[in-house]
Design a protein around this motif. Sequence first.
Motif, PDB file in Angstrom:
ATOM      1  N   THR A   2       0.849  -1.185   0.000  1.00 20.81           N
ATOM      2  CA  THR A   2       0.000   0.000   0.000  1.00 20.81           C
ATOM      3  C   THR A   2       0.882   1.231   0.000  1.00 20.81           C
ATOM      4  O   THR A   2       1.805   1.342   0.797  1.00 20.81           O
ATOM      5  N   GLU A   3       0.590   2.142  -0.882  1.00 19.33           N
ATOM      6  CA  GLU A   3       1.303   3.411  -0.912  1.00 19.33           C
ATOM      7  C   GLU A   3       0.398   4.497  -0.342  1.00 19.33           C
ATOM      8  O   GLU A   3      -0.791   4.544  -0.647  1.00 19.33           O
ATOM      9  N   THR A   4       0.972   5.360   0.495  1.00 20.94           N
ATOM     10  CA  THR A   4       0.217   6.440   1.100  1.00 20.94           C
ATOM     11  C   THR A   4       0.996   7.729   0.931  1.00 20.94           C
ATOM     12  O   THR A   4       2.221   7.726   1.051  1.00 20.94           O
ATOM     13  N   SER A   5       0.296   8.801   0.671  1.00 15.15           N
ATOM     14  CA  SER A   5       0.933  10.121   0.639  1.00 15.15           C
ATOM     15  C   SER A   5      -0.050  11.135   1.200  1.00 15.15           C
ATOM     16  O   SER A   5      -1.250  10.952   1.164  1.00 15.15           O
ATOM     17  N   ARG A   6       0.481  12.167   1.760  1.00 14.24           N
ATOM     18  CA  ARG A   6      -0.305  13.281   2.256  1.00 14.24           C
ATOM     19  C   ARG A   6       0.636  14.438   2.446  1.00 14.24           C
ATOM     20  O   ARG A   6       1.831  14.230   2.536  1.00 14.24           O
ATOM     21  N   LEU A   7       0.330  15.548   2.419  1.00 10.80           N
ATOM     22  CA  LEU A   7      -0.884  16.310   2.612  1.00 10.80           C
ATOM     23  C   LEU A   7      -1.213  16.981   1.280  1.00 10.80           C
ATOM     24  O   LEU A   7      -0.359  17.636   0.690  1.00 10.80           O
ATOM     25  N   TRP A   8      -2.434  16.832   0.842  1.00 14.50           N
ATOM     26  CA  TRP A   8      -2.873  17.339  -0.456  1.00 14.50           C
ATOM     27  C   TRP A   8      -3.974  18.357  -0.280  1.00 14.50           C
ATOM     28  O   TRP A   8      -4.834  18.220   0.586  1.00 14.50           O
ATOM     29  N   GLU A   9      -3.955  19.369  -1.131  1.00 16.01           N
ATOM     30  CA  GLU A   9      -4.984  20.399  -1.120  1.00 16.01           C
ATOM     31  C   GLU A   9      -6.350  19.764  -1.377  1.00 16.01           C
ATOM     32  O   GLU A   9      -6.475  18.797  -2.125  1.00 16.01           O
ATOM     33  N   ALA A  10      -7.377  20.296  -0.732  1.00 13.96           N
ATOM     34  CA  ALA A  10      -8.769  19.865  -0.910  1.00 13.96           C
ATOM     35  C   ALA A  10      -9.001  18.421  -0.473  1.00 13.96           C
ATOM     36  O   ALA A  10      -9.921  17.760  -0.938  1.00 13.96           O
ATOM     37  N   THR A  11      -8.161  17.920   0.426  1.00 16.73           N
ATOM     38  CA  THR A  11      -8.345  16.584   0.984  1.00 16.73           C
ATOM     39  C   THR A  11      -8.543  16.724   2.484  1.00 16.73           C
ATOM     40  O   THR A  11      -7.846  17.497   3.134  1.00 16.73           O
ATOM     41  N   SER A  12      -9.484  15.995   3.050  1.00 17.27           N
ATOM     42  CA  SER A  12      -9.730  16.059   4.491  1.00 17.27           C
ATOM     43  C   SER A  12      -8.772  15.141   5.227  1.00 17.27           C
ATOM     44  O   SER A  12      -8.559  13.992   4.819  1.00 17.27           O
ATOM     45  N   TYR A  13      -8.227  15.642   6.319  1.00 19.21           N
ATOM     46  CA  TYR A  13      -7.310  14.870   7.145  1.00 19.21           C
ATOM     47  C   TYR A  13      -7.748  14.958   8.601  1.00 19.21           C
ATOM     48  O   TYR A  13      -8.334  15.951   9.019  1.00 19.21           O
ATOM     49  N   THR A  14      -7.396  13.945   9.370  1.00 21.59           N
ATOM     50  CA  THR A  14      -7.694  13.941  10.799  1.00 21.59           C
ATOM     51  C   THR A  14      -6.526  14.560  11.567  1.00 21.59           C
ATOM     52  O   THR A  14      -5.424  14.713  11.025  1.00 21.59           O
ATOM     53  N   ASP A  15      -6.763  14.862  12.834  1.00 24.47           N
ATOM     54  CA  ASP A  15      -5.685  15.332  13.705  1.00 24.47           C
ATOM     55  C   ASP A  15      -4.556  14.317  13.730  1.00 24.47           C
ATOM     56  O   ASP A  15      -3.375  14.679  13.723  1.00 24.47           O
ATOM     57  N   ASP A  16      -4.912  13.030  13.794  1.00 22.71           N
ATOM     58  CA  ASP A  16      -3.893  11.983  13.838  1.00 22.71           C
ATOM     59  C   ASP A  16      -3.053  11.950  12.564  1.00 22.71           C
ATOM     60  O   ASP A  16      -1.865  11.652  12.611  1.00 22.71           O
ATOM     61  N   ASN A  17      -3.671  12.256  11.406  1.00 23.84           N
ATOM     62  CA  ASN A  17      -2.905  12.305  10.159  1.00 23.84           C
ATOM     63  C   ASN A  17      -1.842  13.401  10.221  1.00 23.84           C
ATOM     64  O   ASN A  17      -0.694  13.184   9.837  1.00 23.84           O
ATOM     65  N   PHE A  18      -2.233  14.592  10.691  1.00 25.38           N
ATOM     66  CA  PHE A  18      -1.272  15.691  10.816  1.00 25.38           C
ATOM     67  C   PHE A  18      -0.192  15.340  11.839  1.00 25.38           C
ATOM     68  O   PHE A  18       0.997  15.577  11.601  1.00 25.38           O
ATOM     69  N   ALA A  19      -0.584  14.805  12.986  1.00 27.77           N
ATOM     70  CA  ALA A  19       0.377  14.446  14.027  1.00 27.77           C
ATOM     71  C   ALA A  19       1.359  13.393  13.523  1.00 27.77           C
ATOM     72  O   ALA A  19       2.546  13.444  13.849  1.00 27.77           O
TER      73      ALA A  19
END
Length: 174
Positions: A2-19
Motif C-alpha cells: 500500500t502506498e500512502t501520501s499526504r498532505l494534499w490540497e482539498a483533501t480532508s485529514y484527521t488530527d492523527d494524520n497531521f500528528a
Amino acid sequence: MTETSRLWEATSYTDDNFAEVLSRMVPDGVVSGVDNELVIAAGTGMQVTVGTGEAFVRGTWYDNDASLALAISASDPSNPRIDRIILRRSTSGNTLVAAVLTGVAAGSPSAPSLTQTTATWEVTLATVAVGAGVTSIVAGNITDGRTIQANGTPKNLIAFTTDSTAPSGWAEYT
C-alpha cells in the motif's frame, strides 16, 4: 503493498494524520529557548510547578503560558518513592497535558514506567524523590528529565555550513 501520501490540497485529514506527519519531522521534547522551557520547580507544600514553555509529543504541540501547579500525593510514613512529572498525549481525549505519575513507596524505589502506546504517549519532564514522611517538596529532590530540542530543527537534519567546524550541539556528518 500500500502506498500512502499526504498532505494534499482539498483533501480532508484527521488530527492523527497531521500528528503522524509532524512526528516524523519534529522529535519529542521541550522546544529550546521558549519561555522557561517547562522547567519543574518546587512549589508550596506537596506541589511542584511546571514553568512556561512549549513541547512536541508524537507530533502534537503543547504550550503552557503560565506557571502550573501539580499536586504530589502525600508521602508514605515509612518508605520513600519516586514520582514522575510528565506530558501525556491521549488520542482518546485529544489532550496533551502535564501530569504526575505517582510511584510506589519502597525501601529502594524506582520511578514509575511511562505509557507509550498508540492511544497514550508519555514523556518525562522530571522525577521527584518523595521522602518518607515529608510534608513538602524541596528543589534538591527534583531531577530534570527534559529532552530539549533545538527550536525548529527537524529530526535527522543534514545542513551545510561554511564554518570549518559544526555549530555547538551539532555533529559533523561524514
